[in-house]
Scaffold this motif. Structure first.
Motif, PDB file in Angstrom:
ATOM      1  N   CYS A 203      26.360  97.745 105.877  1.00 53.34           N
ATOM      2  CA  CYS A 203      26.024  98.911 104.882  1.00 53.34           C
ATOM      3  C   CYS A 203      27.448  99.373 104.761  1.00 53.34           C
ATOM      4  O   CYS A 203      28.077  99.631 105.771  1.00 53.34           O
ATOM      5  CB  CYS A 203      25.299  99.862 105.292  1.00 53.34           C
TER       6      CYS A 203
ATOM      7  N   TYR B 204      16.966  97.645  92.478  1.00 53.02           N
ATOM      8  CA  TYR B 204      17.239  97.593  93.705  1.00 53.02           C
ATOM      9  C   TYR B 204      17.188  98.696  94.564  1.00 53.02           C
ATOM     10  O   TYR B 204      17.781  99.831  94.227  1.00 53.02           O
ATOM     11  CB  TYR B 204      18.631  96.780  93.961  1.00 53.02           C
TER      12      TYR B 204
ATOM     13  N   GLY C 118      18.183  99.449  97.758  1.00 55.33           N
ATOM     14  CA  GLY C 118      19.355 100.031  98.576  1.00 55.33           C
ATOM     15  C   GLY C 118      18.904  99.681 100.037  1.00 55.33           C
ATOM     16  O   GLY C 118      17.674  99.130 100.333  1.00 55.33           O
TER      17      GLY C 118
ATOM     18  N   THR D  84      22.051 103.279 101.154  1.00 53.41           N
ATOM     19  CA  THR D  84      23.228 102.843 100.518  1.00 53.41           C
ATOM     20  C   THR D  84      22.918 101.619  99.735  1.00 53.41           C
ATOM     21  O   THR D  84      22.172 100.922 100.031  1.00 53.41           O
ATOM     22  CB  THR D  84      24.221 102.823 101.354  1.00 53.41           C
ATOM     23  N   HIS D  85      23.699 101.690  98.471  1.00 52.90           N
ATOM     24  CA  HIS D  85      23.730 100.420  97.670  1.00 52.90           C
ATOM     25  C   HIS D  85      24.803  99.557  97.719  1.00 52.90           C
ATOM     26  O   HIS D  85      25.029  98.623  97.441  1.00 52.90           O
ATOM     27  CB  HIS D  85      23.750 100.928  96.261  1.00 52.90           C
ATOM     28  N   GLU D  86      25.866 100.120  98.756  1.00 55.92           N
ATOM     29  CA  GLU D  86      26.961  99.437  99.028  1.00 55.92           C
ATOM     30  C   GLU D  86      27.060  98.760 100.248  1.00 55.92           C
ATOM     31  O   GLU D  86      26.537  99.062 101.238  1.00 55.92           O
ATOM     32  CB  GLU D  86      28.063 100.272  98.813  1.00 55.92           C
TER      33      GLU D  86
ATOM     34  N   GLU E 127      23.552  94.397  91.624  1.00 58.79           N
ATOM     35  CA  GLU E 127      22.375  95.106  91.908  1.00 58.79           C
ATOM     36  C   GLU E 127      21.576  95.235  90.680  1.00 58.79           C
ATOM     37  O   GLU E 127      21.908  95.430  89.582  1.00 58.79           O
ATOM     38  CB  GLU E 127      22.506  96.196  92.652  1.00 58.79           C
TER      39      GLU E 127
END
Ligand SMILES: [Zn+2]
Ligand SMILES: [Zn+2]
Length: 117
Positions: free
Chosen positions: A84, A62, A64, A70-72, A58
């Motif tokens: 997500c 970024y 999310g 969430t970024h994951e 990312e």
């Protein structure tokens, strides 16, 4: 620059969003942007047929997931699509409904490979 959009479903609300990715010179990808999109528009744009291979890092800005932040994300081992991830130990795939009981931690290194779609 080669750019692409892949689709992710939010594990919290099951809604679809697009992740814009840009190709790095070495073949990996930057995740640069995430945006809400309806399933119908995603199909019309052909985003549901996009495949990318390589890790997805990312960028600093970024944003999310537009729904849960969430970024994951995790990839479902059954249908190959991404969801997500909010650190759940196990999660039902919002695409195919199967229990992803072997969560692979995505973080920065990830491989969404074409042959799993
Ligand atoms: Zn989300
Ligand atoms: Zn699945």
């Amino acid at each position: 620059m080669e750019a692409n959009v892949i689709l992710c479903r939010c594990g919290k609300c099951s809604k679809v969003y697009g992740i814009r990715v840009e190709r790095m010179p070495d073949g990996d990808w930057w995740r640069t942007w995430a945006f809400k999109i309806s399933e119908k528009s995603a199909r019309n744009e052909g985003f549901d047929r996009n495949h990318i291979r390589g890790n997805m890092f990312e960028t600093q800005d970024y944003p999310g997931c537009p729904y849960c932040g969430t970024h994951e994300f995790v990839q479902c081992g059954y249908c190959g699509r991404i969801n997500c991830w909010n650190h759940e130990p196990a999660l039902y795939c919002s695409w195919c409904g199967k229990l992803m009981d072997n969560i692979i931690v995505a973080r920065d290194k990830f491989d969404v490979s074409a042959n799993q779609f």
